[in-house]
Write a protein that holds these residues in place. Structure first.
Motif: not given
Length: 346
Positions: A52-56, A65-69
């Protein structure tokens, strides 16, 4: 689909899209399990966080990015639940340790303070580093905090008055009177000190994410470490106490040093505890004699061993070598944002 989000067919690089599709399938398969596997669940959340960080990064979507966290936090929670079920031993047979800092978020906050000071230390040397850590913990939330003379004289510093003077002269520390006044302060009349770099910005933000109630817990933990009875009895110098604190945050759940118990890399350790190799060996010997370390061994690249059973309550374990930085300033997890990393092999 993953986390109720449709994965665009046009998402690039293709390896990221494929990773997200596979993760969606794996999470759905996990939900069909009749028995939980917390280790597997933590692995899935860690993969999701990286993806998800890469997707962001690819879409500039802050919600991703919030979902990644949130996935990172879920991974830590799953690992902690697993540890609570299995106890502290690697084989699951040992008793559960009642730690002074009881939960993984507190362990990460303790590491964040040490990392911040390592990256922003105003003066060189281990004595200045230890004093800066302790003052940072006293002032972390508002940029101000109360001190008494005993807070400084119990750290094993060779010249606490002179060192405080250097910190004030360089502008890192502000005190209302003289350094002599600070050292003479008693609990009934503490001195209020200020660290300007820690005063929150107009929007309330600062270098740390923990709140008002967390700060005294972290400060109390650090105080327990550096004033450990056997360290005081051995008259351990400030450098040994700084090493003790650092190693307490660099262990596996059963006290073995380093990520996964494989030892702490000397290159990274030098960033946290600024001493040369010869001095490091002397400090290790002191900690061993004080029953802080056992089975300690220095190689050309690593310090291995484990913390003694008596100090396990003071440890802040590394729950995953993949999510814990090995040196100050290093990213907390590996991302998939690089095209080179994600490109399929030729």
């Amino acid at each position: 689909m993953i986390a109720q989000r449709l994965i665009p067919h046009s998402l690039r690089p293709v390896v990221l899209r494929d990773e997200l599709v596979e993760l969606g399938d794996l999470f759905r398969a996990y939900q069909q399990r009749t028995e939980p596997d917390l280790g597997l669940l933590a692995d899935l959340h860690e993969r999701k966080a990286r993806a998800f960080m890469a997707w962001a990064d690819a879409t500039d979507d802050i919600n991703l990015r919030l979902e990644a966290r949130r996935a990172e936090q879920a991974a830590v929670a799953a690992r902690f639940q697993q540890l609570q079920r299995t106890g502290h031993g690697a084989d699951g047979d040992g008793p559960t340790v009642a730690r002074l800092l009881a939960v993984p978020t507190q362990w990460e906050h303790a590491r964040s303070v040490l990392a911040h000071v390592a990256d922003h230390s105003p003066l060189p040397g281990p004595e200045a580093r230890l004093l800066t850590v302790m003052l940072t913990l006293r002032t972390a939330h508002a940029g101000t905090g109360n001190l008494v003379g005993q807070d400084l004289t119990t750290l094993g510093l060779t010249d606490p008055e002179g060192l405080v003077g250097e910190l004030t002269c360089c502008g890192w520390l502000g005190i209302p009177g003289t350094t002599s006044d600070l050292l003479a302060s008693r609990p009934e009349n503490p001195t209020t000190v200020t660290v300007p770099s820690l005063v929150p910005h107009a929007d309330g933000s600062g270098p740390f994410t923990f709140g008002k109630k967390m700060r005294p817990k972290l400060s109390g933990w650090a105080q327990r470490v550096v004033t450990d009875k056997k360290l005081r009895k051995a008259k351990a110098p400030a450098a040994a106490r700084l090493l003790a604190m650092t190693l307490a945050t660099r262990t596996s759940i059963d006290g073995r040093l380093g990520p996964g118990g494989r030892g702490v890399a000397l290159e990274s350790l030098a960033a946290w505890v600024p001493v040369d190799p010869e001095e490091l060996q002397r400090l290790v010997d002191r900690l061993t004699a004080a029953d802080w370390l056992t089975e300690a061994a220095l190689t050309d690249s690593h310090l291995t061993g484990r913390l003694s059973e008596r100090v396990l309550p003071l440890t802040c374990p590394l729950l995953s070598s993949r999510t814990a930085p090995d040196r100050p300033g290093q990213a907390g997890h590996r991302t998939l944002s690089s095209e080179a990393e994600m490109a399929p092999p030729d």
